[in-house]
Scaffold this motif. Structure first.
Motif, PDB file in Angstrom:
ATOM      1  N   ALA A   8       0.891  -1.357  -0.076  1.00 61.47           N
ATOM      2  CA  ALA A   8       0.096   0.190  -0.053  1.00 61.47           C
ATOM      3  C   ALA A   8       0.995   1.219   0.179  1.00 61.47           C
ATOM      4  CB  ALA A   8      -0.949  -0.082   1.227  1.00 61.47           C
ATOM      5  N   GLU A   9       0.604   2.157  -0.880  1.00 59.99           N
ATOM      6  CA  GLU A   9       1.366   3.427  -1.103  1.00 59.99           C
ATOM      7  C   GLU A   9       0.655   4.547  -1.382  1.00 59.99           C
ATOM      8  OE1 GLU A   9       3.506   5.385  -1.515  1.00 59.99           O
ATOM      9  OE2 GLU A   9       5.699   4.669  -2.083  1.00 59.99           O
ATOM     10  N   GLY A  10       1.191   5.653  -1.833  1.00 55.49           N
ATOM     11  CA  GLY A  10       0.865   6.718  -2.352  1.00 55.49           C
ATOM     12  C   GLY A  10      -0.788   7.607  -1.748  1.00 55.49           C
ATOM     13  N   GLN A  35      -0.687   2.715 -10.519  1.00 58.66           N
ATOM     14  CA  GLN A  35      -0.537   4.272 -10.075  1.00 58.66           C
ATOM     15  C   GLN A  35       0.240   4.095  -8.730  1.00 58.66           C
ATOM     16  OE1 GLN A  35      -4.120   6.188  -9.628  1.00 58.66           O
ATOM     17  NE2 GLN A  35      -4.446   6.414 -11.886  1.00 58.66           N
ATOM     18  N   ASN A  36       1.013   5.084  -8.476  1.00 60.53           N
ATOM     19  CA  ASN A  36       1.859   5.069  -7.184  1.00 60.53           C
ATOM     20  C   ASN A  36       1.154   6.485  -6.439  1.00 60.53           C
ATOM     21  OD1 ASN A  36       3.631   4.942  -5.163  1.00 60.53           O
ATOM     22  ND2 ASN A  36       5.328   4.080  -6.215  1.00 60.53           N
ATOM     23  N   GLY A  37       2.060   7.262  -6.503  1.00 66.34           N
ATOM     24  CA  GLY A  37       2.071   8.364  -5.527  1.00 66.34           C
ATOM     25  C   GLY A  37       0.756   9.313  -6.127  1.00 66.34           C
ATOM     26  N   PRO A  91       6.999   7.655 -13.020  1.00 66.83           N
ATOM     27  CA  PRO A  91       6.991   8.503 -11.758  1.00 66.83           C
ATOM     28  C   PRO A  91       6.561   8.087 -10.247  1.00 66.83           C
ATOM     29  CG  PRO A  91       6.088   9.532 -13.791  1.00 66.83           C
ATOM     30  CD  PRO A  91       6.593   8.029 -14.127  1.00 66.83           C
ATOM     31  N   ASN A  92       6.880   8.535  -9.497  1.00 68.89           N
ATOM     32  CA  ASN A  92       6.705   7.637  -7.974  1.00 68.89           C
ATOM     33  C   ASN A  92       5.780   8.318  -7.223  1.00 68.89           C
ATOM     34  OD1 ASN A  92       7.448   6.961  -5.148  1.00 68.89           O
ATOM     35  ND2 ASN A  92       8.226   5.147  -6.297  1.00 68.89           N
ATOM     36  N   ASP A  93       6.050  10.015  -6.934  1.00 70.53           N
ATOM     37  CA  ASP A  93       5.349  10.627  -5.956  1.00 70.53           C
ATOM     38  C   ASP A  93       5.391  12.062  -6.471  1.00 70.53           C
ATOM     39  OD1 ASP A  93       3.893  10.916  -3.853  1.00 70.53           O
ATOM     40  OD2 ASP A  93       5.346  10.238  -2.578  1.00 70.53           O
ATOM     41  N   VAL A  94       4.263  12.772  -5.965  1.00 68.38           N
ATOM     42  CA  VAL A  94       3.865  13.919  -6.697  1.00 68.38           C
ATOM     43  C   VAL A  94       3.634  15.033  -5.605  1.00 68.38           C
ATOM     44  CG1 VAL A  94       1.788  13.193  -7.549  1.00 68.38           C
ATOM     45  CG2 VAL A  94       2.681  15.069  -8.609  1.00 68.38           C
ATOM     46  N   PRO A 150      15.353   9.544  -6.218  1.00 67.81           N
ATOM     47  CA  PRO A 150      14.332  10.233  -5.598  1.00 67.81           C
ATOM     48  C   PRO A 150      12.938   9.648  -5.486  1.00 67.81           C
ATOM     49  CG  PRO A 150      14.740  10.878  -7.597  1.00 67.81           C
ATOM     50  CD  PRO A 150      15.574   9.817  -7.518  1.00 67.81           C
ATOM     51  N   ASN A 151      12.333   9.874  -4.341  1.00 67.70           N
ATOM     52  CA  ASN A 151      11.115   9.161  -4.083  1.00 67.70           C
ATOM     53  C   ASN A 151       9.967  10.116  -3.499  1.00 67.70           C
ATOM     54  OD1 ASN A 151       9.225   7.133  -3.049  1.00 67.70           O
ATOM     55  ND2 ASN A 151      10.799   5.649  -3.194  1.00 67.70           N
ATOM     56  N   GLY A 152       9.760  10.141  -2.159  1.00 65.38           N
ATOM     57  CA  GLY A 152       8.786  11.076  -1.567  1.00 65.38           C
ATOM     58  C   GLY A 152       9.148  12.397  -1.527  1.00 65.38           C
ATOM     59  N   THR A 158      12.777   6.798   4.464  1.00 63.95           N
ATOM     60  CA  THR A 158      11.609   7.580   4.108  1.00 63.95           C
ATOM     61  C   THR A 158      11.255   7.469   2.625  1.00 63.95           C
ATOM     62  OG1 THR A 158      12.631   9.380   5.768  1.00 63.95           O
ATOM     63  CG2 THR A 158      11.028   9.937   4.255  1.00 63.95           C
ATOM     64  N   ASP A 159      10.126   6.869   2.668  1.00 60.00           N
ATOM     65  CA  ASP A 159       9.548   6.597   1.243  1.00 60.00           C
ATOM     66  C   ASP A 159       8.617   7.821   1.105  1.00 60.00           C
ATOM     67  OD1 ASP A 159       8.034   5.506  -1.159  1.00 60.00           O
ATOM     68  OD2 ASP A 159       8.166   3.493  -0.439  1.00 60.00           O
ATOM     69  N   GLY A 160       7.835   8.030   1.896  1.00 65.00           N
ATOM     70  CA  GLY A 160       6.973   9.167   1.839  1.00 65.00           C
ATOM     71  C   GLY A 160       6.791  10.127   3.093  1.00 65.00           C
TER      72      GLY A 160
HETATM   73 MG    MG Z   1       7.366   6.337  -3.100  1.00 69.16          MG
END
Ligand code: MG
Length: 296
Positions: free
Chosen positions: A31-33, A72-74, A117-120, A175-177, A222-224
């Motif tokens: 579970a993410e984003g 979809q992720n973030g 793309p991972n997070d926005v 680069p992530n969160g 730290t992911d998010g």
């Molecule tokens: Mg992420």
């Protein structure tokens, strides 16, 4: 209350004495984003590997939001309150319109496909969207539809309100969160080998300059991350959520989760509820603060 672990006396002020970490949903793979969509009175979050997004409504219902979600992720919301998603599958940033259809906002840079793309995050004043573009969604078979890397790096992109895409940050490994502490300070998590979160100064033209390492969590990475209205940083970590002082220097305490926490967001009608995506499960705990983005 074993799940709340204070390392600074001010941590107790962030929760009512009877605040409990509540298990809302399970059976996810990763579970993410999560993000709160106020106009639709729900938190929307991803199960990237199940190719599905879920919603937890303010009325307490779990619903399948989008299936397939194209991995979809973030997520975040834009200046109009519309849902913005990072699509691993389509290697793009997409927006969900009022009628539910999806519009592609960005999928190439200088003629080459984005990685995944991972997070926005929404810039708090100029309405630009900043997103990270590591390669997890093309490297990991079950996190996208595959493909090869075309770009020469893993950048952080800025999409202006006019639709112009630039790559202001090019010096990171994975680069992530990311989250804006203010209009001129971006906090950016790097989940590469030497994982940490870094502060970048952002100017009005949309360029970004590394200021310093801001903090690192232990255990995990730290992911998010999100901020509250007092500027405190709420970061995912291997053992839950760590709450950190605005300057990154002091850990205030932890919300322990049984499985690794990937991401989190504030939500609910007053922006006071903290939603946590932790591996197989969605959790929630009421706080006595509010999410910064929801108060803007
Ligand atoms: Mg992420």
């Amino acid at each position: 209350m074993t799940e709340l672990q204070a390392t600074d006396p001010t941590f107790a002020d962030l929760f009512a004495p009877d605040a409990e970490l509540e298990h809302l949903a399970g059976d996810m793979t990763w579970a993410e984003g999560p993000t709160y969509v106020a106009a639709r009175e729900r938190v929307i979050y991803s199960d990237v590997r199940q190719n599905r997004t879920w919603a937890w409504t303010d009325y307490g219902a779990l619903e399948v939001e989008e299936e397939p979600s194209h991995h979809q992720n973030g997520h975040c919301t834009d200046v109009d309150g519309l849902l913005i998603a990072c699509s691993h599958g389509h290697r793009s940033i997409v927006r969900q319109e009022f009628d539910g259809t999806w519009t592609t906002l960005a999928n190439t840079f200088e003629g080459k496909k984005l990685n995944s793309p991972n997070d926005v995050a929404l810039h708090p004043t100029d309405g630009s969207l900043w997103f990270t573009d590591p390669t997890y969604g093309i490297d990991k078979e079950d996190e996208g539809y595959g493909g090869t890397q075309e770009l020469g790096g893993r950048y952080v992109f800025r999409l202006s309100r006019e639709g112009i895409l630039t790559a202001p940050i090019r010096d990171r490994d994975k680069p992530n969160g990311l989250a804006f502490a203010s209009a001129d300070l971006l906090l950016l998590a790097d989940t590469g080998d030497d994982a940490a979160t870094f502060g970048y100064r952002v100017d009005a033209s949309g360029s970004a300059t590394l200021e310093r390492e801001w903090f690192r969590v232990d255990p995990g990475k730290t992911d998010g991350l999100r901020l509250d209205i007092e500027g405190r940083i709420w970061s995912s970590a291997g053992d839950g959520v760590h709450v950190i002082s605005p300057d990154g220097g002091t850990e205030l305490g932890r919300i322990r989760t049984p499985e690794t926490t990937a991401n989190l967001c504030f939500g609910g009608p007053y922006g006071t509820l903290l939603y946590i995506t932790a591996t197989s499960s969605l959790w929630r705990i009421p706080t006595r603060t509010r999410g910064l983005e929801l108060a803007r």
